[in-house]
Design an enzyme around this catalytic site. Structure first.
Site, PDB file in Angstrom:
ATOM      1  N   HIS A 229      46.722  49.388  38.181  1.00  0.00           N
ATOM      2  CA  HIS A 229      45.621  48.620  37.622  1.00  0.00           C
ATOM      3  C   HIS A 229      44.610  48.289  38.712  1.00  0.00           C
ATOM      4  CE1 HIS A 229      48.436  45.683  39.308  1.00  0.00           C
ATOM      5  NE2 HIS A 229      47.363  44.946  39.565  1.00  0.00           N
ATOM      6  N   HIS A 309      39.695  48.106  43.624  1.00  0.00           N
ATOM      7  CA  HIS A 309      40.662  49.080  44.117  1.00  0.00           C
ATOM      8  C   HIS A 309      41.856  49.155  43.171  1.00  0.00           C
ATOM      9  CE1 HIS A 309      42.423  45.259  45.370  1.00  0.00           C
ATOM     10  NE2 HIS A 309      43.596  45.897  45.353  1.00  0.00           N
TER      11      HIS A 309
END
Length: 400
Positions: A229, A309
């Site tokens: 995620h 990220h």
């Protein structure tokens, strides 16, 4: 469905997984647990049935009503759910459905935590969805609408447990399992190639590895997230200042449970973490908090979204949050013109070395991954299983 029922649920039909084509496609390639939450008579069951019908080929609906579980403030250990939970567990364990729909009031925190644990165990992304009907908290109307014939007093006793929004540990974009499997494979291939790279072996001191023959980056970064995620906002279940305000942002309310395609521009490795740099679109930046970069580097200035990220792995005793800090260190070096060595083409792009064991692979072609914007509601620190653990793979899809 009657004309009146259809009219009553007009608002409910606006949830993305019913009407947004990109979301529908992404949900079909994901493992999703939909937890419908709200007072009796608020429209949950109608929505649950519509979702089940939309995804009927690979969905399983579990309704508390079908197990004769009456909505009430619990005074017991929840034993009335034993049969339902046994069947739910079997459904997940046997991979009978990639979309599991749970229709209940879900007002009890202990009950919810049990479901969140189950979702984590079987790698489901959780969507907590409440009906948008105008009467969802109007006990006067609900008294006449709920089939349990709950009294006005019983409904009023339940309402306080459902009035406050359920906030997650964090909000973020959760990868569809199809693309997650592909990205994990790309990450493993990158680590294997980097570990075999002669130039990398000359900088092993930063990794505390003396013997280059014992180098194994896959084992070094053995800790990986349960579901890949990209975190947007850390909330700690509402304890973090600004969490409630973030959850009430119009972009967040509209974006919740919607699918987005994320673009990965680079892969990076440090002695602490390995991750993927994400380039957010203008639309996705509306879901990005203004202070996200300042939270970890208050003295530096970065463009909004710089910290975006996907954590692919961490070294022992390193928390996932470090991956975003490491990425900002790369960007800071790039901004200040920090020294770097270019080693040319490797794997899917160009490999660069900065300092202190920091390596970045700038991709020649961005990797696209489909995601669902939701929240992680389970316990912190859950990691993916090691190699050999039981895992289900969805139909193959192309990752760009």
């Amino acid at each position: 469905m009657s004309t009146q029922a259809s009219k009553d649920n007009t608002e409910g039909q606006k949830v993305p997984l019913l009407v947004d084509d990109h979301t529908v496609t992404t949900v079909r390639e994901s493992k999703i647990m939909v937890i419908l939450r709200g007072l009796p008579g608020s429209g949950k069951s109608t929505m649950a049935k519509e979702i089940e019908q939309k995804y009927k080929d690979n969905a399983h609906l579990f309704s508390a009503d079908n197990y004769n579980i009456k909505p009430a403030i619990r005074t017991s250990d929840g034993g009335e759910y034993s049969i339902m939970d046994d069947e739910l567990h079997k459904c997940c364990d046997r991979h009978e459905a990639n979309l599991v729909i749970l229709d209940d009031t879900h007002h009890d925190r202990d009950r919810l935590e049990k479901l969140f644990d189950l979702a984590n165990q079987f790698h489901f992304t959780v969507l907590v969805i409440e009906p948008k009907t105008l009467w969802k908290l109007d006990c006067g109307q609900l008294k006449d609408r709920n089939h349990w014939k709950l009294s006005l007093e019983e409904l009023k006793n339940l309402r306080p447990t459902l009035e406050k929004e359920l906030l997650p540990l964090y909000f973020g974009w959760f990868l569809a399992q199809c693309d997650e499997d592909k990205l994990r494979k790309i990450s493993q291939e990158f680590l294997e190639q980097l570990g075999a790279f002669k130039a990398f072996k000359k900088h092993l001191q930063s990794y505390g590895i003396e013997d280059k023959h014992k180098l194994n980056l896959l084992k070094y970064f053995a800790k990986t997230p349960n579901i890949l995620h990209c975190t947007s906002k850390y909330c700690d279940y509402g304890k973090v200042v600004g969490s409630e305000e973030y959850a009430q942002m119009e972009a967040v309310k509209k974006g919740y449970s919607r699918a987005y395609t994320l673009h990965i521009t680079a892969l990076f490795v440090t002695p602490r973490t390995t991750g993927a740099q994400v380039e957010l679109t203008e639309e996705q930046l509306h879901l990005w908090p203004l202070d996200a970069e300042k939270e970890v580097m208050p003295k530096d200035n970065f463009p909004k979204g710089s910290r975006a990220h996907i954590t692919l792995g961490t070294a022992a005793d390193i928390q996932d949050v470090q991956t975003g800090v490491d990425l900002l260190e790369f960007i800071k070096l790039q901004q200040t013109g920090g020294e770097k060595e270019d080693f040319g083409e490797m794997y899917r792009g160009k490999i660069h070395y900065y300092e202190n064991g920091m390596w970045m692979l700038t991709l020649s072609r961005k990797i696209e991954v489909k995601t669902i914007f939701s929240g992680y509601y389970g316990k912190p620190g859950v990691t993916a299983p090691q190699q050999g653990s039981k895992k289900v793979f969805l139909p193959t899809c192309e990752i760009m």
